[in-house]
Design an enzyme around this catalytic site. Structure first.
Site, mmCIF file in Angstrom:
data_model
loop_
_atom_site.group_PDB
_atom_site.id
_atom_site.type_symbol
_atom_site.label_atom_id
_atom_site.label_comp_id
_atom_site.label_asym_id
_atom_site.label_seq_id
_atom_site.Cartn_x
_atom_site.Cartn_y
_atom_site.Cartn_z
ATOM 1 C CG ASN A 1 -2.015 1.316 1.180
ATOM 2 O OD1 ASN A 1 -2.019 1.659 0.883
ATOM 3 N ND2 ASN A 1 -3.221 0.783 2.156
ATOM 4 C CD GLU B 1 -7.742 0.872 1.654
ATOM 5 O OE1 GLU B 1 -8.136 2.460 1.892
ATOM 6 O OE2 GLU B 1 -5.932 1.511 2.697
ATOM 7 N NE ARG C 1 -8.446 14.665 -0.125
ATOM 8 C CZ ARG C 1 -8.633 13.751 -0.317
ATOM 9 N NH1 ARG C 1 -9.207 13.199 -1.113
ATOM 10 N NH2 ARG C 1 -7.662 13.050 0.521
#
Length: 362
Positions: free
Chosen positions: A7, A349, A207
């Site tokens: 990852n 994940e 963001r």
């Protein structure tokens, strides 16, 4: 089959070894930009047990890859060609593919994409109202992200709630520094808040989330900003950070709020408003709501946020058990008799990627 999961993050490289769905070995190269000393990576890999397959997390699969794929030279070349679709993430993932491949060339390797889970989104939800020639020529569509996290979380949450996933209408909230929601019906993604890029949707740590495109055009013209500078601001200087004047980490914003900072308070209110509004939108796309899932660093560890969300969604049947809501790992936190089950799932994940490696390699 024992699987190595790689990852590549924005500044680090995490390696995990899984037997079935159990992580047996984990190590991280803390400072890694894709061009670091291969000797450091070689040293890490010497501690990794023999593996039968390697899985790489790749954020963006572009219009070509709608599911995980075994990696060859053609795949790597294609990923190079779409680097600008996820410039912060894909180049580092490709660098990891090359670096690990050079050190373990005989081990079959799979790319697992964060966009794949959302490939099932219907065309009416995925299509932008732009000139059709643009959509076709440039592959413009809602791709969605965090798909590996959403895929694992909804499957795990259904098991915790002891309900068949195929019968559930689910809204999954992946809340971390980056954040997105996913509407799931019949076990398949039918809508999501992120779009062509990971900049759309919810307010995030740094963001903006979705803003009026006319506002962006206005800034380019009237604030005399070039596209590169504006992009840096939208990605790295906005969200909770921009609104509060803090780092943007929710813990820092909460501390400022508790100290009486009005900007921090407004930042938290904006974050919550957008989150609740978008959960409502995802519930509409799912055709209703049976299961609400929280995952990711913020989703797992901020019971106050979960409580505030539930209060605003009580009209949909979301009610929490205050004691159960203290959980920070896999747990059903619903009140007895609540119409909607609410579940916290520890993000995994790596488990989802290892499943994809086994599926692709058979």
């Amino acid at each position: 089959m024992r699987v190595l999961v790689v990852n590549a993050g924005s500044s680090s490289l995490k390696l995990s070894v899984l037997d079935a769905e159990e992580i047996t070995h984990q190590t991280t190269l803390e400072r890694w930009d894709g061009a670091g000393d291969p000797g450091q990576l070689r040293s890490l890999l010497t501690d990794v047990p023999d593996v039968g397959g390697i899985g790489h997390r790749v954020v963006h699969g572009g219009p070509r890859f709608r599911e995980s794929v075994r990696i060859d030279h053609d795949v790597v070349s294609y990923l190079d060609s779409i680097a600008d679709l996820a410039p912060l993430h894909n180049p580092r993932a490709v660098a990891a593919i090359r670096a690990v491949g050079d050190l373990l060339p005989e081990v079959p390797t799979v790319a697992a994409f964060d966009t794949s889970f959302h490939a099932t989104i219907p065309e009416d939800a995925a299509t932008y109202a732009l000139p059709r020639e643009w959509n076709h020529t440039y592959g413009l569509r809602r791709y969605g992200f965090h798909g590996l996290s959403h895929a694992y979380a909804v499957r795990r949450a259904a098991a915790i709630a002891d309900r068949p996933l195929g019968e559930l209408r689910v809204v999954c909230c992946h809340l971390g520094a980056g954040a997105s929601l996913c509407a799931v019906r019949g076990g398949r993604s039918v809508d999501t808040t992120m779009g062509f890029t990971p900049l759309a949707g919810l307010v995030m740590q740094t963001r903006t989330g979705s803003v009026d495109p006319g506002l962006v055009l206005w800034l380019l013209e009237h604030a005399h900003l070039d596209p590169t500078t504006l992009g840096q601001v939208l990605e790295h200087q906005s969200g909770l950070k921009g609104l509060s004047g803090t780092s943007g980490d929710r813990r820092d914003v909460l501390a400022a709020h508790e100290a009486g900072d009005a900007d921090a308070t407004l930042a938290l209110d904006v974050y919550l408003h957008r989150l609740v509004r978008e959960i409502g939108a995802m519930a509409a796309s799912a055709g209703g709501l049976d299961l609400l899932v929280f995952t990711g660093g913020v989703g797992e560890h901020d019971p106050g946020l979960r409580s505030a969300v539930a209060t605003r969604l009580a009209h949909l049947g979301v009610v929490l058990d205050p004691s159960a809501n203290r959980a920070t790992e896999d747990a059903d936190i619903s009140a007895d008799g609540a119409a909607v089950r609410t579940v916290v799932v520890s993000a995994a994940e790596d488990v989802e990627i290892s499943r994809e490696v086994r599926r692709v390699l058979g």
